[in-house]
Design an enzyme around this catalytic site. Structure first.
Site, PDB file in Angstrom:
ATOM      1  N   LYS A  67     -51.518 -49.410  20.129  1.00 40.45           N
ATOM      2  CA  LYS A  67     -51.114 -50.422  20.653  1.00 40.45           C
ATOM      3  C   LYS A  67     -49.887 -49.392  21.482  1.00 40.45           C
ATOM      4  O   LYS A  67     -49.113 -49.140  21.343  1.00 40.45           O
ATOM      5  CB  LYS A  67     -50.354 -51.122  19.922  1.00 40.45           C
ATOM      6  N   SER A  80     -51.270 -60.234  19.015  1.00 42.17           N
ATOM      7  CA  SER A  80     -51.117 -59.598  20.049  1.00 42.17           C
ATOM      8  C   SER A  80     -51.333 -58.050  20.259  1.00 42.17           C
ATOM      9  O   SER A  80     -51.244 -57.222  21.246  1.00 42.17           O
ATOM     10  CB  SER A  80     -48.969 -59.532  20.485  1.00 42.17           C
ATOM     11  N   SER A 124     -50.268 -61.574  14.435  1.00 42.51           N
ATOM     12  CA  SER A 124     -50.778 -59.952  16.066  1.00 42.51           C
ATOM     13  C   SER A 124     -51.831 -58.931  15.323  1.00 42.51           C
ATOM     14  O   SER A 124     -52.361 -57.408  16.165  1.00 42.51           O
ATOM     15  CB  SER A 124     -50.287 -59.204  16.116  1.00 42.51           C
TER      16      SER A 124
END
Length: 560
Positions: free
Chosen positions: A132, A207, A231
């Site tokens: 990420k 996320s 997330s």
């Protein structure tokens, strides 16, 4: 923001650099059809070679074994995943950059090492790992989803990435995240919206949504995400993956970027997403075997204890699973109810598993507490970061900040108040769990308590874009700091998962969620559940999942 370019110009630069990184892949990443279906999960296997498909659809643990033995070279594996990641980007918009030159150089050095020394560098030898974007890499962009942070660079590799690198992995792709990092979707003004590969009208989650979409399309097998309200779990659930939200202070986090760094009221964690449960275990074992507490003192000195037996079944007792059917605030959609019923029905046929019901304890109060301390500065840092570039507020940024009645600037005394409320709630919830005991020990301690909770990951499968507005099924466990493991079960089937026409919603949040559900809208969306344990019982949660999975043969459908 150091430069004076418009936010639109910066966003164009970001996309151009990403596209250029894809154009460097050889052989070139093939074009995808102009007219895409809603479900694009079958497309990559028609665009790649037979060997590439075989490699990228092999489980994490099998790849590690094949790489360690030399049956597969890291170069071949990395090339295959680079090409599939490029296709995943064209199908779902999940990539911020491909790292082809660095990845192939690393893969060659690992292949050379294995040829020379006849043993792997470490437990992840040659394995591609996706990351990420806000988890820092030295010298690379670190924008955290904000246009005004576009020129920020990682001062060094995040601690967790250093450990994975030393274990022999190959970093080959960085993935998308939302503006503010505080969405259960993935949408920002640098790259746009990341969609769900099983149904592009739905969200991939967030996320860590770029990770979810990438791995859902098998453009990766093991990824590094983060979780402060769901997330890791939201994208894992929405994209048919396994994902772990570990207990806090087990996995090192130094080297990432986010607003409000230093706040400790709700501790964000780094956790793995994987196409297999074994991939999750491999990540945790690898990271904790490196003793991260020696470098990052906030990490607790607790090694990965999977060699110990954590289940009562090892001692002739039953595994006690409590089912949270609903949090009594928002009722889950029919596909989630069906998944719960199917799993429970099969577990009830296993003599070694006892199924009971978990009664939610004041989950509405839990949301009041966590929503009040997410943004103790009144969301000033988020607001300033958005305003600095002039970029527009994304819909879900508005939802979680501007439309959130609990967001306000807190004085020091108010922070203390809400932190005390958090601790009071944690004590009360622990008492509820203790009261599930069937006996007491020699010192009066509760024994025979519920081992794990089985619960929805959300009030439905992946929501339509910009509609993931209920966090309660994931943020609940962040507030309590309980480890939670997501696992895939089935997919939405409109012929079975009919609308509850006569349902009377409990409140406006429930009504909003109920109105979202139209069976065809959710067709093919993965349906996942989660297992939750008590603090620092991460290993027990995974062992419970292994035990249940092997006995009831999860998942109940194929995802590739």
């Amino acid at each position: 923001m150091a430069n004076s370019k418009s936010w639109q110009d910066i966003a164009k630069t970001a996309k151009d650099l990403r596209d250029a990184s894809i154009s460097r892949i050889q052989p070139p990443v093939p074009d995808v059809p102009a007219d895409l279906p809603a479900n694009v999960t079958d497309i990559p296997k028609h665009l790649l070679s037979t060997d590439e498909v075989l490699i990228t659809e092999t489980s994490t643990e099998a790849l590690v074994s094949l790489l360690a033995s030399g049956e597969l070279t890291s170069t071949a594996v990395v090339k295959a995943f680079l090409r599939r990641a490029g296709i995943a980007q064209k199908l779902t918009n999940c990539v911020t950059e491909l790292l082809s030159d660095e990845a192939l150089s690393r893969a060659k050095s690992l292949d050379d090492y294995l040829n020379k020394h006849k043993h792997p560098v470490g437990p992840l030898h040659g394995l591609p790992v996706s990351v990420k974007e806000h988890i820092g890499m030295k010298g690379r962009g670190l924008n955290g989803g904000f246009v005004s942070w576009w020129d920020h660079k990682g001062e060094g590799d995040a601690n967790v990435l250093k450990i994975l690198w030393q274990a022999g992995c190959v970093f080959y792709v960085r993935t998308t995240e939302p503006q503010t990092l505080m969405h259960l979707e993935t949408s920002n003004n640098l790259y746009g919206v990341t969609v769900n590969p099983f149904n592009r009208k739905l969200t991939c989650g967030g996320s860590s949504g770029g990770e979810g979409a990438l791995l859902g399309l098998r453009g990766g097998c093991l990824g590094v995400g983060s979780d402060i309200g769901g997330s890791v779990r939201s994208p894992s659930a929405n994209c048919g993956l396994y994902g772990l939200r570990p207990t806090s202070y087990r996995v090192p986090v130094n080297g990432w970027t986010a607003t409000m760094e230093g706040q400790e009221q709700i501790v964000a964690v780094i956790g793995p997403l994987s196409t297999s449960l074994e991939g999750v275990k491999l990540f945790m074992r690898t990271v904790l075997s490196a003793k991260p507490w020696l470098v990052e003192p906030s990490c607790l000195p607790i090694p990965w204890r999977d060699e110990d037996d954590h289940l009562p079944t090892r001692h002739g007792k039953t595994l006690r699973v409590a089912v949270l059917w609903s949090d009594d605030i928002v009722k889950p959609h029919p596909p989630v109810n069906r998944a719960l019923k199917e799993v429970v029905h099969k577990m009830e046929g296993i003599p070694e598993i006892e199924v009971t019901t978990w009664t939610p304890y004041k989950h509405d109060e839990a949301w009041e507490i966590i929503a009040s301390i997410y943004f103790a500065d009144g969301a000033k840092e988020e607001t300033d970061a958005i305003s600095a570039s002039g970029e527009p507020w994304r819909p879900l940024s508005k939802f979680i900040i501007q439309e959130n009645p609990y967001v306000k600037y807190l004085s020091v005394e108010e922070v203390w108040y809400w932190t005390s409320r958090r601790e009071q709630y944690r004590r009360a919830y622990a008492k509820v769990w203790n009261e599930t005991a069937t006996s007491t020990g020699p010192k009066g301690e509760p024994e025979g308590m519920v081992d794990v909770i089985l619960a929805p990951v959300g009030p439905g499968a992946a929501p339509p874009l910009d509609h993931a507005k209920y966090w309660g099924y994931t943020s609940q466990w962040n507030l309590l700091d309980y480890p939670a493991l997501v696992f895939p079960v089935s997919k939405v089937d409109p012929s079975i998962d009919k609308t509850e026409e006569d349902y009377q919603p409990m409140n406006e949040k429930d009504a909003f969620n109920h109105r979202l559900y139209e069976p065809e809208r959710y067709r093919d969306a993965p349906v996942s559940l989660q297992l939750i344990g008590r603090r620092y019982e991460d290993e027990k949660v995974i062992q419970a999942m292994e035990y249940i999975r092997t006995r009831i043969h999860l998942p109940f459908t194929n995802f590739v």
